[in-house]
Every structure is written in C-alpha cells, then in structure tokens.
Design a protein around this motif. Structure first.
Motif, mmCIF file in Angstrom:
data_model
loop_
_atom_site.group_PDB
_atom_site.id
_atom_site.type_symbol
_atom_site.label_atom_id
_atom_site.label_comp_id
_atom_site.label_asym_id
_atom_site.label_seq_id
_atom_site.Cartn_x
_atom_site.Cartn_y
_atom_site.Cartn_z
ATOM 1 N N GLY A 1 0.965 -0.823 0.081
ATOM 2 C CA GLY A 1 -0.508 0.321 0.224
ATOM 3 C C GLY A 1 0.746 1.489 0.202
ATOM 4 O O GLY A 1 -0.323 2.399 0.114
ATOM 5 N N ASN A 2 2.416 1.221 -0.084
ATOM 6 C CA ASN A 2 2.917 2.322 -0.180
ATOM 7 C C ASN A 2 3.205 3.389 -1.628
ATOM 8 O O ASN A 2 2.754 2.625 -2.788
ATOM 9 C CB ASN A 2 4.152 2.005 -0.036
ATOM 10 N N HIS A 3 3.048 4.382 -1.413
ATOM 11 C CA HIS A 3 3.403 4.856 -3.134
ATOM 12 C C HIS A 3 5.181 4.381 -3.847
ATOM 13 O O HIS A 3 5.327 3.405 -3.251
ATOM 14 C CB HIS A 3 3.145 6.573 -3.250
ATOM 15 N N VAL A 4 4.989 5.012 -4.924
ATOM 16 C CA VAL A 4 6.231 4.477 -6.145
ATOM 17 C C VAL A 4 7.184 5.653 -5.723
ATOM 18 O O VAL A 4 6.662 6.665 -6.279
ATOM 19 C CB VAL A 4 5.814 4.025 -7.014
ATOM 20 N N LEU A 5 8.507 5.090 -5.392
ATOM 21 C CA LEU A 5 9.553 5.940 -4.792
ATOM 22 C C LEU A 5 10.531 5.888 -6.879
ATOM 23 O O LEU A 5 10.888 4.378 -7.042
ATOM 24 C CB LEU A 5 10.683 5.937 -4.026
ATOM 25 N N LYS A 6 10.862 6.830 -6.608
ATOM 26 C CA LYS A 6 11.806 7.247 -8.103
ATOM 27 C C LYS A 6 13.427 6.036 -8.663
ATOM 28 O O LYS A 6 12.797 5.136 -9.032
ATOM 29 C CB LYS A 6 12.839 8.082 -8.073
ATOM 30 N N SER A 7 13.696 5.638 -6.619
ATOM 31 C CA SER A 7 14.548 4.232 -6.752
ATOM 32 C C SER A 7 13.837 3.063 -7.233
ATOM 33 O O SER A 7 14.481 2.462 -7.702
ATOM 34 C CB SER A 7 14.963 4.660 -5.315
ATOM 35 N N GLY A 8 12.852 3.083 -7.045
ATOM 36 C CA GLY A 8 11.483 1.856 -7.522
ATOM 37 C C GLY A 8 10.913 1.803 -8.969
ATOM 38 O O GLY A 8 10.551 0.051 -9.404
ATOM 39 N N LEU A 9 11.619 2.514 -9.545
ATOM 40 C CA LEU A 9 10.886 2.412 -10.923
ATOM 41 C C LEU A 9 11.840 2.303 -11.782
ATOM 42 O O LEU A 9 13.365 2.525 -12.662
ATOM 43 C CB LEU A 9 10.715 4.783 -11.561
ATOM 44 N N GLY A 10 11.200 1.197 -12.529
ATOM 45 C CA GLY A 10 11.620 0.477 -13.418
ATOM 46 C C GLY A 10 11.663 1.517 -15.334
ATOM 47 O O GLY A 10 13.234 1.553 -15.873
ATOM 48 N N ARG A 11 10.373 1.400 -15.074
ATOM 49 C CA ARG A 11 10.077 1.948 -16.345
ATOM 50 C C ARG A 11 8.793 3.192 -16.419
ATOM 51 O O ARG A 11 8.167 2.456 -15.521
ATOM 52 C CB ARG A 11 10.652 0.898 -17.769
ATOM 53 N N ILE A 12 8.890 3.740 -17.653
ATOM 54 C CA ILE A 12 7.331 4.431 -17.521
ATOM 55 C C ILE A 12 7.114 4.464 -19.002
ATOM 56 O O ILE A 12 8.135 4.635 -19.735
ATOM 57 C CB ILE A 12 7.764 5.850 -16.740
ATOM 58 N N THR A 13 5.765 5.022 -19.151
ATOM 59 C CA THR A 13 5.434 4.800 -20.587
ATOM 60 C C THR A 13 6.608 6.591 -20.992
ATOM 61 O O THR A 13 5.789 7.947 -20.091
ATOM 62 C CB THR A 13 4.269 4.983 -20.417
ATOM 63 N N ASP A 14 5.891 6.883 -22.194
ATOM 64 C CA ASP A 14 7.129 7.927 -22.473
ATOM 65 C C ASP A 14 5.665 9.140 -23.029
ATOM 66 O O ASP A 14 4.705 8.749 -23.136
ATOM 67 C CB ASP A 14 7.535 7.966 -23.735
ATOM 68 N N ASN A 15 5.775 10.728 -22.270
ATOM 69 C CA ASN A 15 5.125 11.697 -22.765
ATOM 70 C C ASN A 15 4.163 11.243 -20.948
ATOM 71 O O ASN A 15 2.622 11.421 -21.276
ATOM 72 C CB ASN A 15 5.147 11.517 -23.445
ATOM 73 N N THR A 16 4.289 10.971 -20.263
ATOM 74 C CA THR A 16 3.153 10.482 -19.299
ATOM 75 C C THR A 16 2.830 12.304 -18.602
ATOM 76 O O THR A 16 3.858 12.414 -17.716
ATOM 77 C CB THR A 16 3.354 9.365 -18.217
ATOM 78 N N PRO A 17 1.925 11.886 -18.470
ATOM 79 C CA PRO A 17 1.493 13.401 -17.380
ATOM 80 C C PRO A 17 1.960 13.027 -15.987
ATOM 81 O O PRO A 17 1.032 12.454 -15.314
ATOM 82 C CB PRO A 17 0.157 13.962 -18.589
ATOM 83 N N GLN A 18 1.370 14.404 -15.890
ATOM 84 C CA GLN A 18 1.460 14.574 -13.732
ATOM 85 C C GLN A 18 0.140 14.497 -14.077
ATOM 86 O O GLN A 18 -1.223 15.144 -14.320
ATOM 87 C CB GLN A 18 1.805 16.151 -13.445
ATOM 88 N N TYR A 19 -0.259 14.219 -13.079
ATOM 89 C CA TYR A 19 -2.109 13.593 -12.664
ATOM 90 C C TYR A 19 -2.495 12.561 -13.381
ATOM 91 O O TYR A 19 -3.875 12.598 -12.932
ATOM 92 C CB TYR A 19 -2.174 14.393 -11.918
ATOM 93 N N GLN A 20 -1.720 11.893 -13.991
ATOM 94 C CA GLN A 20 -2.100 10.971 -14.763
ATOM 95 C C GLN A 20 -2.330 9.494 -14.485
ATOM 96 O O GLN A 20 -1.568 9.070 -13.278
ATOM 97 C CB GLN A 20 -1.847 11.176 -16.467
ATOM 98 N N GLY A 21 -3.733 8.968 -14.547
ATOM 99 C CA GLY A 21 -3.901 7.444 -13.934
ATOM 100 C C GLY A 21 -3.332 6.859 -14.864
ATOM 101 O O GLY A 21 -2.973 6.821 -15.934
ATOM 102 N N ILE A 22 -2.689 5.660 -13.544
ATOM 103 C CA ILE A 22 -1.600 4.301 -14.310
ATOM 104 C C ILE A 22 -2.253 3.436 -13.707
ATOM 105 O O ILE A 22 -2.298 2.801 -13.044
ATOM 106 C CB ILE A 22 0.155 4.897 -14.134
ATOM 107 N N ILE A 23 -0.876 2.411 -14.765
ATOM 108 C CA ILE A 23 -1.179 0.599 -14.196
ATOM 109 C C ILE A 23 -0.205 0.715 -13.733
ATOM 110 O O ILE A 23 1.019 1.040 -14.633
ATOM 111 C CB ILE A 23 -1.826 0.249 -15.811
ATOM 112 N N VAL A 24 -0.171 -0.215 -12.876
ATOM 113 C CA VAL A 24 1.660 -0.246 -11.823
ATOM 114 C C VAL A 24 1.522 -1.879 -12.733
ATOM 115 O O VAL A 24 0.496 -2.702 -12.441
ATOM 116 C CB VAL A 24 1.603 -0.111 -10.818
ATOM 117 N N TYR A 25 2.775 -2.582 -13.325
ATOM 118 C CA TYR A 25 3.071 -3.530 -13.697
ATOM 119 C C TYR A 25 4.566 -4.184 -12.989
ATOM 120 O O TYR A 25 5.042 -2.623 -12.382
ATOM 121 C CB TYR A 25 3.907 -3.293 -14.826
ATOM 122 N N SER A 26 4.617 -5.463 -13.057
ATOM 123 C CA SER A 26 6.012 -5.471 -12.439
ATOM 124 C C SER A 26 6.773 -5.841 -14.033
ATOM 125 O O SER A 26 5.967 -5.288 -15.081
ATOM 126 C CB SER A 26 6.303 -7.033 -12.236
#
Length: 180
Positions: free
Chosen positions: A110-135
């Motif tokens: 139930g914790n938020h995602v930190l930059k250190s745990g980010l593997g990849r992100i979709t290009d051009n994702t705007p701020q406050y946009q709904g996202i799906i979190v994947y392994s």
C-alpha cells in the motif's frame, strides 16, 4: 440489476477515461460480443449482454453479483474503481509504469512508488494521470496516479514519489480480516 443513469455513466466513464482514455469504446464493443455496465447495490458490474439476459431471471434480492465488479459508488456519490477491474483495464491502459522487483512488495503493502523503485515509465506520461502499475515481468499489480511527468521523473531524486498508490492486488490479503 439495472442500467446506469446518465449521471452514473458519466462518473464511471470519467474515471475509466483517466486510465484508458478513448479505449472505453473497445471495452464495450469487443470481438466476443457486446458488453455493458450494470448497477446492483451501489456496485458497477461489467458483463456481456447475454449474461444480462440470464440475470434478469433472478430476483434482485437473490442476486449477489454478475460479471466483474468494476467499482462502487460511495455514499457521497463518487465512483471508486476497485482492484477487480484491473485485468480488464490493464489491457487498454495508455500510461504504465514498471516496478523493479525490490519495489513490488512495497507497492503491494500500500505504499507509493519512489523513483528508486521505478523500472520504466511510458513516454509522455503527464502529471496526475491515471496509470497502471506493472511488475518487470508485465504482471499488472494495481492502479496509481502519476505524481510526476516522465520528464520530471528523469530528473528526480531517488527518494521522490513518482506515483501515488490507489489500489493493488495485495488488498485482498490486507482486508481479509474485515471481510468476515
């Protein structure tokens, strides 16, 4: 089980639009038939037209559910997307993030995602946009909201929150005590 009113449908589609954008039409008109949303006891269900015809024969008081529960309306009238909709929404998602293996467990608690745990992100994702979190193995883990845009994520410190937690598949285990 009844069809959604115009106000209810607009709230549901607005929430789904945050995650899948214009792909809502693909959710309703699938290759295996037409699907629709129905309301039963403040919960919104996603089911095929043939399932709707079969469920008409069951009295409302005896009907527990039909189809997949997409979410529920709160007492204040807002629509909350539930984790049971993840498999349907994930296949049409516009913006996604992938977590490193070490950050998956933190997100599932139930914790938020930190930059250190980010593997990849979709290009051009705007701020406050709904996202799906994947392994990293492309397994959908839950819903979130992008706290930073893609460009801001690249410049962020490792301890910065890049995605806010909304719902995850670990909720089944965490809420097990409250269900009984």
């Amino acid at each position: 089980m009844r069809p959604l009113t115009d106000d209810e449908a607009s709230k549901v589609f607005e929430k789904l639009g945050k995650y899948i954008g214009d792909n809502i039409q693909m959710l309703l008109e699938r290759a295996d038939g037409a699907y629709c949303f129905r309301l039963h006891k403040d919960r919104v269900y996603y089911l095929s037209e043939s399932c709707v015809r079969h469920s008409i024969n069951i009295a409302r008081s005896n009907l527990v559910s039909a189809g997949s529960c997409f979410g529920k309306f709160t007492k204040s009238g807002t629509f909350r997307l539930q984790i049971t909709a993840l498999d349907h929404v994930a296949q049409y998602a516009k913006f996604k993030i992938w977590l490193k293996p070490g950050a998956e467990q933190s997100f599932l608690y139930g914790n938020h995602v930190l930059k250190s745990g980010l593997g990849r992100i979709t290009d051009n994702t705007p701020q406050y946009q709904g996202i799906i979190v994947y392994s990293m193995s492309d397994t959908p883990l839950g819903f979130g909201v992008a706290a930073k845009s893609t460009q801001e994520c690249r410049r962020a410190d490792p301890g910065t929150i890049v995605a806010f937690h909304q719902a995850d598949i670990g909720e089944y285990l965490r809420s097990e005590d409250t269900l009984t």
